[in-house]
Write a protein that holds these residues in place. Sequence first.
Motif: not given
Lengths: 365, 278
Positions: B77-92
């Motif tokens: 029911r809700r989605a959040v995008l914070g500041q400086n959210t990480a993403a693993p480099g190898a993730l497509i």
Amino acid sequence: MSTMAIDPATEGTINRIAVEIGRRQRRRWLAILVMAAAAAAVTAGLSLGAVGIPFVEVWAILSGVHAPADAVHAMVVMDLRLPRVITGLLIGASLALSGAALQGLMRNPLADPGLVGVASGAALGAVAVIVFASAWLAGWPGPVQRIALPLAAFGGGLATTLLIYRLAHRGSHTDIALLLLAGIAVNAVAGAVIGFAVFVSNDQQLRDLQFWMLGSLSGISRDGLLPPLAMMAVSVLGLWRLAGLLNGLSLGERDAHYLGFDTERSKRILVLLIALGVGAGVAVAGAIGFVGLIVPHLVRVVLGTDHRFVMPASALLGGALLVCADTVARLVVLPAELPIGIITSAIGGPFFLMLLIRHRRELAS
Amino acid sequence: MTIEALDISVIRGRTRLLDGVSLSLRAGELTALIGPNGAGKSTLMACLAGGMTPDRGTVRLDGRTLAEFEPDELARRRAVLGQNTAAPGALILEELVALGRMPYRRSSLRRQNLSIVAGAMEQMSVTHLVGRACCTLSGGELQRGHLARTAAQIWKDDGGAGAGFLFLDEPTASLDPAFQWHVLREARKLADQGSGVLLILHDFNHAALTADRIVLLNRGSIVAAGPPDQVLTVELIAQVYGIEMVRITHPQTGCPTLLPAAPGPGQTKMRHRETSHA
């Protein structure tokens, strides 16, 4: 389901993503390759040794159609080598999965149950039982005695995992320097206690202790093997099931929570399962290093970061690697045996150095 | 659908990060949260999104406190995008967007999830990046990937965008002006399609042109809340930020537009704010 209308542009994107996913999934032939490798390792492990038994005969014995003349061979395969190979498979699988899970939990590619001290903590628990509690345990019935060792190793591993996690976890990230330094500290304490235990132990205990320091599958017998095997099986299946959580955790703990994971509860389960697998493995075969580091790395290079593929592939490859290493350990210095930990460390040490060189820039910052 | 915070406070040590804030978010409405650095914007957003539990007061979604929701029920029911959210480099990239469908992994079909992932990627203009690893993307491309992930998370099951609540903490950071407006337009579109959207923004004019309502936060309290022309007054901005602005009317939309006043007195005011803060 499909009442939903998909416009042509979206349809095009879907197809491109599907093609892309398909391209990666075609690497599933590698999964088959890994399975074949595991099967080959098992066959080799059953066939090679002081008494060489041809592959064909091994398969005949396993399927139960051997001739009576092969009774000795059958005994060697079924009673001596099979328990050892199965144990090796499970230890390799649980070490590899514990490594992958620890790396996911800490969000750091260099976490390994051996390096960060989880295995040492487990060894500490086990040594405490062997040396300091054996007299006390002698008064208890057999099943209690047999489960005490893996349980103590599990307890030691659990305490260490919690300690290093608390120590190295700051805010939303884990400090790899603190993690490895905590590992050095735990390893030092474990080394001191094990050294002291060696000093005060009698001959029988000394023989039991020797393999804690180097790791070996030579002590395996069918007796009392079931509890640790069950513990490792629970750990392997449980960690595999948490693959989705590990994918979510890759974005950070708060974002994993926003994605609908009960992060706190899942993290506790994750830590328990890691300690269970490593503890049981250590109780059976001592501290075998680097499997949890090497295997998930190799798998990720080929299959990418999705834990739903990384976990099963790591389990199979870890099992295969350990059975191979054990077979080599039994063969190189016949009629004696080399501790398996020497072989995994001989491969793992240079591998770790290579990783350090590759990640040098990130680590320096 | 409403999310309602009632008299919430967050206290860390001696500091009140939030001090008795009440705010409600409604479906179909875009709210912009503005305020100086350290005003408590991200803390308020975390409380409203259930990422943090306030020390006092309650947050309710449709009458139930957030603590009563299972994490995955809330996530649908809700989605959040914070500041400086990480993403693993190898993730497509498409794997990153597909993470948004995690809360539906037990209920939705693979094909359905795939089409939602594709739709969300189209909405954020990242379809040309299919197959790229996150470590090869620019900051702006990655940010749009994360936006597609959050849009996918609250996508309606029947295939349309715009349901639930979307919380975006400075979504325009690290984007060039073209993509800043692109993201703001998409956020506006999601609100028009029925989502409740809360944006933390620093640019007054971004807020004025996209938001139905602006909430001005300072030192943990709401200073003003209402339509842009009531909140973005020269007096309020001078009082909260200690800077002097000139307000004109946007020639096309009629929105209030703030421009910095000619340099001079504003400089001394800025120094005044810093000293009063300490």
